[in-house]
Scaffold this active site. Structure first.
Site, PDB file in Angstrom:
ATOM      1  N   LEU A  55       0.822  -1.217   0.000  1.00 12.81           N
ATOM      2  CA  LEU A  55       0.000   0.000   0.000  1.00 12.81           C
ATOM      3  C   LEU A  55       0.849   1.257   0.000  1.00 12.81           C
ATOM      4  CD1 LEU A  55      -2.744  -0.902   2.651  1.00 12.81           C
ATOM      5  CD2 LEU A  55      -3.054  -0.720   0.181  1.00 12.81           C
ATOM      6  N   TYR A 217      -2.981  -8.073  16.734  1.00 15.64           N
ATOM      7  CA  TYR A 217      -3.058  -7.215  15.552  1.00 15.64           C
ATOM      8  C   TYR A 217      -4.324  -6.356  15.611  1.00 15.64           C
ATOM      9  CZ  TYR A 217      -3.497  -5.588  10.766  1.00 15.64           C
ATOM     10  OH  TYR A 217      -3.649  -4.787   9.653  1.00 15.64           O
TER      11      TYR A 217
END
Length: 336
Positions: A55, A217
């Site tokens: 990204l 996470y």
């Protein structure tokens, strides 16, 4: 048997073609919504963490195309220099093959070393930024680590919480003065839809009592959202905005710590090709929040696919956001 096999193959091919058509039709809409005209970011300085792949790389490529001066803050300098060289070649080729060869407002790429798993590295990076950069128009907190085995940062923090939240928390705070003096300026935070499965356990932020890589996470991504909302509150009246986004499910190397059995990989690759976004598609919301006039002055919001989305109540809890901020200040050494 042969007829049945042929029918199954044809069905599979038909399904694949349908999925491909659906994916590419959607990607065109995303690019149109998130993109902009060359020159839109001319004169703007943008810092992107983790900009050498996935990204971050896709975001850097588009913002340079829009005319920005992009600083790539990356842990591995050699890999970042390689990525920057490749991006420069791609941009040069695109300019030569465009409707008006040689014409365009492509910006500049600069590589600087930044290891978010080291508070020492973050401080050194920010000191260099403050000494050498007269302004910073956009900060994109993009870098992240995903579901890794239990390990600790240089400073003894659980790796996912340390990199995804604490490293960016310190980075942003140390650069706030420069962002304020450059106003109007923007901060963009990359989170994840998986925040929904996380909780902030103040009794075990470092996961020393128990560790689940998926939960940790998700917790770090929830922390990103809480940080964004509290920072937006603190920045009211400064002309510095901060927003948070989820990119969707994207095919990047972020999942390098996930083990996929050998026999399942072909099916996984097919599914990921059909349903996962490409890095370019996944980067559109980051690009949109960094560059679009549509979000000028908008702050403290959560976006997906270049549109504002609602958050779960746990991501809107102001008391948790303030407590996390106060504890984070102590953990990174901003307060003793």
């Amino acid at each position: 048997m042969a007829v049945a096999t042929a029918a199954a193959v044809l069905a599979a091919l038909g399904g694949a073609l349908w999925l491909a058509a659906r994916r590419f039709a959607g990607s065109g809409v995303q690019r149109q919504r998130g993109g902009g005209d060359p020159g839109l970011m001319h004169g703007k300085t943008v810092l992107i963490t983790g900009a050498n792949s996935g990204l971050g790389r896709a975001t850097a490529a588009e913002l340079v195309r829009l005319g920005a001066r992009v600083i790539m803050g990356c842990r591995d300098r050699a890999r970042a220099e390689e990525a920057a060289g490749q991006l420069r070649r791609e941009l040069r080729q695109a300019a030569e093959c465009g409707p008006e060869p040689g014409v365009g407002g492509a910006g500049e790429l600069i590589v600087r070393e930044l290891d978010l798993a080291s508070l020492r590295s973050v401080r050194a990076f920010c000191q260099e930024m403050l000494q050498e950069e007269p302004k910073l128009d956009v900060l994109i907190n993009n870098a992240g680590i995903f579901q890794c085995p239990y390990m600790k940062t240089e400073d003894g923090f659980e790796m996912q919480f340390g990199v995804n939240h604490l490293g960016h928390f310190l980075l942003t705070n140390l650069l706030l003065g420069l962002l304020k003096s450059s106003a109007p300026s923007r901060i963009v935070v990359v989170s994840s839809k998986l925040y929904k499965y996380g909780d902030i356990n103040f009794d075990d932020l470092n996961s020393e009592q128990s560790y689940n890589k998926s939960f940790c996470y998700s917790r770090s991504k929830l922390a990103n959202i809480l940080f964004t909302r509290e920072l937006a509150r603190r920045l009211e009246g400064t002309n510095v905005t901060v927003n948070v986004l989820h990119p969707g499910i994207v095919r990047t190397n972020l999942g390098r710590h996930i083990h996929i059995p050998l026999l399942v990989r072909p099916l996984f690759n097919l599914v990921s090709w059909a349903f996962f976004k490409t890095p370019v598609e996944g980067a559109q919301t980051s690009i949109y929040l960094a560059s679009s006039p549509e979000v000028e002055g908008v702050s403290g919001r959560y976006f997906g696919d270049c549109k504002e989305e609602e958050l779960l109540p746990k991501a809107l809890d102001e008391s948790v956001a303030r407590k996390l901020w106060d504890i984070s200040e102590v953990m990174v050494g901003l307060l003793k």
